[in-house]
Design a protein around this motif. Sequence first.
Motif, PDB file in Angstrom:
ATOM      1  N   GLY A   3     -18.352 -65.146 -23.338  1.00 19.05           N
ATOM      2  CA  GLY A   3     -18.891 -63.811 -23.098  1.00 19.05           C
ATOM      3  C   GLY A   3     -18.572 -63.271 -21.728  1.00 19.05           C
ATOM      4  O   GLY A   3     -17.798 -63.843 -20.961  1.00 19.05           O
ATOM      5  N   TRP A  22     -25.324 -55.574 -18.605  1.00 20.13           N
ATOM      6  CA  TRP A  22     -24.559 -55.460 -19.848  1.00 20.13           C
ATOM      7  C   TRP A  22     -23.992 -56.827 -20.189  1.00 20.13           C
ATOM      8  O   TRP A  22     -23.324 -57.461 -19.374  1.00 20.13           O
ATOM      9  N   HIS A  23     -24.301 -57.291 -21.388  1.00 23.80           N
ATOM     10  CA  HIS A  23     -23.823 -58.606 -21.833  1.00 23.80           C
ATOM     11  C   HIS A  23     -22.974 -58.454 -23.085  1.00 23.80           C
ATOM     12  O   HIS A  23     -23.328 -57.714 -24.011  1.00 23.80           O
ATOM     13  N   LEU A  24     -21.881 -59.160 -23.121  1.00 25.62           N
ATOM     14  CA  LEU A  24     -21.022 -59.216 -24.294  1.00 25.62           C
ATOM     15  C   LEU A  24     -20.905 -60.663 -24.734  1.00 25.62           C
ATOM     16  O   LEU A  24     -20.781 -61.570 -23.895  1.00 25.62           O
ATOM     17  N   SER A  31     -22.308 -56.515 -28.020  1.00 25.64           N
ATOM     18  CA  SER A  31     -22.817 -56.314 -26.662  1.00 25.64           C
ATOM     19  C   SER A  31     -24.214 -55.721 -26.711  1.00 25.64           C
ATOM     20  O   SER A  31     -24.609 -55.111 -27.701  1.00 25.64           O
ATOM     21  N   ARG A  32     -24.955 -55.948 -25.673  1.00 21.55           N
ATOM     22  CA  ARG A  32     -26.276 -55.344 -25.522  1.00 21.55           C
ATOM     23  C   ARG A  32     -26.556 -55.116 -24.060  1.00 21.55           C
ATOM     24  O   ARG A  32     -25.986 -55.794 -23.185  1.00 21.55           O
ATOM     25  N   THR A  33     -27.405 -54.155 -23.780  1.00 19.90           N
ATOM     26  CA  THR A  33     -27.683 -53.742 -22.412  1.00 19.90           C
ATOM     27  C   THR A  33     -29.170 -53.834 -22.123  1.00 19.90           C
ATOM     28  O   THR A  33     -30.001 -53.414 -22.935  1.00 19.90           O
ATOM     29  N   HIS A  84     -20.405 -60.567 -18.475  1.00 16.72           N
ATOM     30  CA  HIS A  84     -21.588 -59.896 -17.935  1.00 16.72           C
ATOM     31  C   HIS A  84     -21.163 -58.926 -16.851  1.00 16.72           C
ATOM     32  O   HIS A  84     -20.289 -59.233 -16.020  1.00 16.72           O
TER      33      HIS A  84
END
Length: 366
Positions: A283, A302-304, A361-363, A285
């Motif tokens: 991932g 933000w993470h992927l 992804s999520r933030t 960040h």
Amino acid sequence: MLGGYGHFGGRICRALAEDVTLIVAGRDAAKAAHFARSLRVTHRSKHEGVALDHTAGNLADRLHMLRVDTVIHTCGPFQGQDYHVARACVAAGTHYIDLADGRAFVAGVDELDTAARAADVLVLSGASTLPALSSAVVDEYRGHFAQLESIDISIAPGQQTPRGVATLQAVLSYCGKPFTAWEAGHWQTVHGWQGMHQFHYPDFGGRWLARCDVPDLQLFPARYPEVRRVRFDAGLELALAQWGFWLLAGLVRAGLIADASCYARIVQSWGRQLDWMGSDTGGMHVGLRGTDHERRPARVDWHLVARRGHGPVIPCMPAIVIARKLAAGSLAVRGAMPCMGLMTLAEFAEAVVVAKLDIASRTYFK
């Protein structure tokens, strides 16, 4: 596509095969032709393979003869290259896109700007995870801040992620070597694969991270002038491998090894022996810190996460997005520049969906 049947080039060709006609180029004509035949052909596309060495002196003439509209250059490592391919493209009136991750290479490509504008072509360097995707994330959330103070970026690949020799040569080229980073509002000297610290990713747990030299370190302080710190780290899945890089960096700093990149094939071989201990999940960040419009401390993370071994496609996505825009005639920008501001985060997400990748992804806001 230079390096069209290689580690990154092959992925880009497969993604674009249904949309455009491709010329798969490499040093081996038989491999190029075989790979081109394996690509899907539609009423909108047909493909061929050719022998084409990116170091050839007659590259501009060959591109002109092949009537190429856009060259995507994937033949790394870029740390030791000059702009001979990009210059050949300008001379041939051809758009140029590369996946370079070399700091000086990407940051210096604007020296070709005048020539590229005169030839009415677009020359882009760094159409990859850095700085294309990383800058898209910062651009997306910059408006959340009245004052953006720091940008922290990290990439954490899965152990089972395929590792090409050129990629390893690139990341080992600055192992133990000094470079500058923007810290506390001024330039400070740090060293590659040093500065170890731990970081927790919500999707796959903790990783040891260490400093790496990437284009963002040079480009972001200028693009986001209010920022007082820009940092990039990378974290291998296995602590054993991460601390091995740290030790190798120490040997370089001590003068016992001149250049760790010469051990790229050995590192690749050792890494394969350890793959059974790791996973295919990795991932990225991007963390932003500052103050919001009411002068309160604010942060965006933000993470992927990429699963099922889909992580290596991420560096290819910006080039895919931009190549499609050029083919559709929807990208009118001309000149030579690092690849920032030409792909939005929404366009990246859409391309991931189209490719049916296990990437999400999520933030988090605070």
